[in-house]
Design a protein around this motif. Sequence first.
Motif, mmCIF file in Angstrom:
data_model
loop_
_atom_site.group_PDB
_atom_site.id
_atom_site.type_symbol
_atom_site.label_atom_id
_atom_site.label_comp_id
_atom_site.label_asym_id
_atom_site.label_seq_id
_atom_site.Cartn_x
_atom_site.Cartn_y
_atom_site.Cartn_z
ATOM 1 N N LEU A 403 -9.184 -5.758 -54.653
ATOM 2 C CA LEU A 403 -8.761 -6.810 -53.735
ATOM 3 C C LEU A 403 -9.971 -7.491 -53.095
ATOM 4 O O LEU A 403 -9.948 -8.696 -52.820
ATOM 5 C CB LEU A 403 -7.853 -6.214 -52.652
ATOM 6 C CG LEU A 403 -7.073 -7.206 -51.789
ATOM 7 C CD1 LEU A 403 -6.183 -8.097 -52.655
ATOM 8 C CD2 LEU A 403 -6.243 -6.471 -50.743
ATOM 9 N N ARG A 404 -11.030 -6.727 -52.894
ATOM 10 C CA ARG A 404 -12.257 -7.312 -52.352
ATOM 11 C C ARG A 404 -12.849 -8.341 -53.319
ATOM 12 O O ARG A 404 -13.315 -9.409 -52.895
ATOM 13 C CB ARG A 404 -13.270 -6.209 -52.075
ATOM 14 C CG ARG A 404 -14.560 -6.707 -51.418
ATOM 15 C CD ARG A 404 -15.472 -5.541 -51.090
ATOM 16 N NE ARG A 404 -16.715 -6.003 -50.465
ATOM 17 C CZ ARG A 404 -17.695 -5.200 -50.080
ATOM 18 N NH1 ARG A 404 -17.559 -3.885 -50.209
ATOM 19 N NH2 ARG A 404 -18.789 -5.694 -49.528
ATOM 20 N N ASP A 405 -12.804 -8.022 -54.611
ATOM 21 C CA ASP A 405 -13.269 -8.988 -55.619
ATOM 22 C C ASP A 405 -12.434 -10.269 -55.580
ATOM 23 O O ASP A 405 -12.968 -11.383 -55.695
ATOM 24 C CB ASP A 405 -13.184 -8.374 -57.021
ATOM 25 C CG ASP A 405 -14.171 -7.234 -57.219
ATOM 26 O OD1 ASP A 405 -15.253 -7.286 -56.618
ATOM 27 O OD2 ASP A 405 -13.848 -6.294 -57.965
ATOM 28 N N ILE A 406 -11.137 -10.099 -55.418
ATOM 29 C CA ILE A 406 -10.238 -11.256 -55.408
ATOM 30 C C ILE A 406 -10.527 -12.139 -54.202
ATOM 31 O O ILE A 406 -10.582 -13.376 -54.304
ATOM 32 C CB ILE A 406 -8.772 -10.785 -55.420
ATOM 33 C CG1 ILE A 406 -8.460 -10.098 -56.764
ATOM 34 C CG2 ILE A 406 -7.821 -11.949 -55.182
ATOM 35 C CD1 ILE A 406 -7.113 -9.432 -56.815
ATOM 36 N N TYR A 407 -10.723 -11.519 -53.030
ATOM 37 C CA TYR A 407 -11.054 -12.289 -51.829
ATOM 38 C C TYR A 407 -12.368 -13.055 -52.021
ATOM 39 O O TYR A 407 -12.473 -14.232 -51.670
ATOM 40 C CB TYR A 407 -11.185 -11.366 -50.626
ATOM 41 C CG TYR A 407 -9.876 -10.893 -50.036
ATOM 42 C CD1 TYR A 407 -8.656 -11.417 -50.470
ATOM 43 C CD2 TYR A 407 -9.847 -9.921 -49.051
ATOM 44 C CE1 TYR A 407 -7.463 -10.978 -49.931
ATOM 45 C CE2 TYR A 407 -8.647 -9.477 -48.500
ATOM 46 C CZ TYR A 407 -7.469 -10.014 -48.947
ATOM 47 O OH TYR A 407 -6.286 -9.583 -48.409
ATOM 48 N N ALA A 408 -13.372 -12.366 -52.570
ATOM 49 C CA ALA A 408 -14.677 -13.007 -52.752
ATOM 50 C C ALA A 408 -14.607 -14.105 -53.805
ATOM 51 O O ALA A 408 -15.323 -15.116 -53.713
ATOM 52 C CB ALA A 408 -15.710 -11.961 -53.142
ATOM 53 N N SER A 409 -13.746 -13.938 -54.803
ATOM 54 C CA SER A 409 -13.705 -14.888 -55.915
ATOM 55 C C SER A 409 -13.141 -16.238 -55.504
ATOM 56 O O SER A 409 -13.514 -17.278 -56.055
ATOM 57 C CB SER A 409 -12.847 -14.316 -57.057
ATOM 58 O OG SER A 409 -11.473 -14.291 -56.694
ATOM 59 N N ILE A 410 -12.245 -16.242 -54.536
ATOM 60 C CA ILE A 410 -11.513 -17.470 -54.255
ATOM 61 C C ILE A 410 -12.198 -18.358 -53.233
ATOM 62 O O ILE A 410 -11.902 -19.558 -53.139
ATOM 63 C CB ILE A 410 -10.079 -17.115 -53.785
ATOM 64 C CG1 ILE A 410 -9.137 -18.297 -54.029
ATOM 65 C CG2 ILE A 410 -10.067 -16.679 -52.336
ATOM 66 C CD1 ILE A 410 -9.080 -18.752 -55.477
ATOM 67 N N THR A 411 -13.142 -17.808 -52.460
ATOM 68 C CA THR A 411 -13.756 -18.570 -51.363
ATOM 69 C C THR A 411 -14.356 -19.901 -51.818
ATOM 70 O O THR A 411 -14.056 -20.950 -51.226
ATOM 71 C CB THR A 411 -14.814 -17.717 -50.655
ATOM 72 O OG1 THR A 411 -14.188 -16.522 -50.168
ATOM 73 C CG2 THR A 411 -15.434 -18.473 -49.496
ATOM 74 N N PRO A 412 -15.206 -19.944 -52.855
ATOM 75 C CA PRO A 412 -15.773 -21.249 -53.252
ATOM 76 C C PRO A 412 -14.721 -22.235 -53.748
ATOM 77 O O PRO A 412 -14.843 -23.450 -53.513
ATOM 78 C CB PRO A 412 -16.763 -20.887 -54.370
ATOM 79 C CG PRO A 412 -16.348 -19.543 -54.847
ATOM 80 C CD PRO A 412 -15.760 -18.846 -53.672
ATOM 81 N N PHE A 413 -13.682 -21.746 -54.402
ATOM 82 C CA PHE A 413 -12.636 -22.648 -54.890
ATOM 83 C C PHE A 413 -11.807 -23.210 -53.733
ATOM 84 O O PHE A 413 -11.362 -24.365 -53.781
ATOM 85 C CB PHE A 413 -11.749 -21.927 -55.901
ATOM 86 C CG PHE A 413 -12.441 -21.634 -57.198
ATOM 87 C CD1 PHE A 413 -12.550 -22.600 -58.182
ATOM 88 C CD2 PHE A 413 -13.013 -20.390 -57.436
ATOM 89 C CE1 PHE A 413 -13.205 -22.341 -59.383
ATOM 90 C CE2 PHE A 413 -13.665 -20.115 -58.616
ATOM 91 C CZ PHE A 413 -13.773 -21.086 -59.593
ATOM 92 N N VAL A 414 -11.585 -22.403 -52.699
ATOM 93 C CA VAL A 414 -10.886 -22.906 -51.516
ATOM 94 C C VAL A 414 -11.692 -24.026 -50.862
ATOM 95 O O VAL A 414 -11.139 -25.044 -50.436
ATOM 96 C CB VAL A 414 -10.621 -21.763 -50.515
ATOM 97 C CG1 VAL A 414 -10.196 -22.316 -49.155
ATOM 98 C CG2 VAL A 414 -9.542 -20.823 -51.045
ATOM 99 N N LEU A 415 -13.014 -23.856 -50.802
ATOM 100 C CA LEU A 415 -13.866 -24.900 -50.223
ATOM 101 C C LEU A 415 -13.785 -26.191 -51.043
ATOM 102 O O LEU A 415 -13.765 -27.292 -50.484
ATOM 103 C CB LEU A 415 -15.312 -24.408 -50.138
ATOM 104 C CG LEU A 415 -15.556 -23.234 -49.181
ATOM 105 C CD1 LEU A 415 -17.009 -22.775 -49.256
ATOM 106 C CD2 LEU A 415 -15.183 -23.610 -47.753
ATOM 107 N N VAL A 416 -13.737 -26.053 -52.367
ATOM 108 C CA VAL A 416 -13.576 -27.228 -53.230
ATOM 109 C C VAL A 416 -12.242 -27.921 -52.953
ATOM 110 O O VAL A 416 -12.157 -29.157 -52.874
ATOM 111 C CB VAL A 416 -13.675 -26.823 -54.716
ATOM 112 C CG1 VAL A 416 -13.282 -27.989 -55.626
ATOM 113 C CG2 VAL A 416 -15.096 -26.365 -55.053
ATOM 114 N N MET A 417 -11.185 -27.143 -52.755
ATOM 115 C CA MET A 417 -9.864 -27.707 -52.496
ATOM 116 C C MET A 417 -9.807 -28.376 -51.125
ATOM 117 O O MET A 417 -9.138 -29.401 -50.953
ATOM 118 C CB MET A 417 -8.808 -26.616 -52.618
ATOM 119 C CG MET A 417 -8.693 -26.066 -54.030
ATOM 120 S SD MET A 417 -7.666 -24.596 -54.140
ATOM 121 C CE MET A 417 -6.056 -25.311 -54.016
#
Length: 441
Positions: A403-417
Amino acid sequence: MSYEMIATLMFSSMMLMLLTGQRVFGAIGFIAVVSALLLWGDKGGYDIGFAAAMKLMKWYPLLTLPMFIFMGYVLSESRIADDLYKMFHVWMGGVRGGLAIGTIGLMVLISAMNGLSVAGMAIGSTIALPELLKRGYDKRMVTGVIQAGSSLGILVPPSVVLVLYAMIARQPVGQLWLAGVVPGLMMASMFIAYIVIRCWKNPDLGPVLPAADRDIPRAEKLRLLRAGILPLVIFAVMMVPFVNGWTSLVESSAIGAAAAFIAAVLKGRMTRTVFENSVRNTLGITCMFMWIILAALAFGAVFDGLGAVKAIESLFTEKMGLSPWMILILMQLSFILMGTFLDDTAMLVIVAPLYVPLVGALGFDLIWYGILYTITTQIAYMTPPFGYNLFLMRAMAPPEITLRDIYASITPFVLVMVLALILVMVFPQIATWLPDYIYDK
């Protein structure tokens, strides 16, 4: 009791029922009916739910819903999506991050086939994720790619969520779908640009596939290319007549469903099991959406009867002195907060009776706002700690992805969105240009 107090009581009661685990349509519909009976008694209270049901049954564009859902399930169950990924695997494997870029392309095409983000997540997790991990791609990057790409399902037409918004906001479905095209492709392009830049700076994140994996006969490459183009052909056969005014939206949806069925038959994949699964899933999702729309219409009718929207508008603009843009931004922030524990349809149904009329009263375009809502919902889906898509990804991912990997993975994509959301807010023409052009034409 004041209108503001009645509205607050209705929303708090509805949220309390949702926290007890009741189904969304059940909680909303129950509060609507009980409120109507308490406010107007036996004579007028019963009519509200009945009128909502009749309005739903008479809404002709609703026929598009089962057609597009059936089309998506036929293409998914017949494994045409597998052919898509094989095409990207062969044609994009020689580029740094090529398979991740191909996965975004896959998600865009799946969105155009299905209209549901969950379908993109399921296909990406079962088809793309194992291949990306096996080829040495960084697990955090590919997990973010699949989550971000799957979110396009509710923005790229034929989006089922935009059909629901169209019904509640009383806006044309065709215009909403066209409004989602440019923002959806813009967001996909921004995802791809991010992948290219990251893999250019750090090639280990998305290594080039070995030549042996890409060295296949040209005839096989062309066969895979034809297989990958098939969904685009189906989409074109469906949308070109509609855009040119030759068919109505309902007729185009029927053409799309028929084209998908014929394609599966010609490829020899329309088995009895595929057909039964497609029909059963289509029936289940269509009925779910119809119940949700019915509950939302009943709830909205109570609000219209109360005049609560005007009271709340007066509270924000006159008593609190907020500008229309400040109110709009607060609405978007509330969607992100609700997205931590609700899905897109639940969020829309809960707040639509209040937000949609208020947006119109503030002078904003409801077509444009529908796209803002959808993008904000996408962001809410993936915002830690309780984003809806985060837990879907965790359920579908292999054990080595935490779950930690999943949280870390999405941060840059959220910023793009978030950047994409700001662009659409500042430049409304990104969403409104295409529907204005097509309908003016």
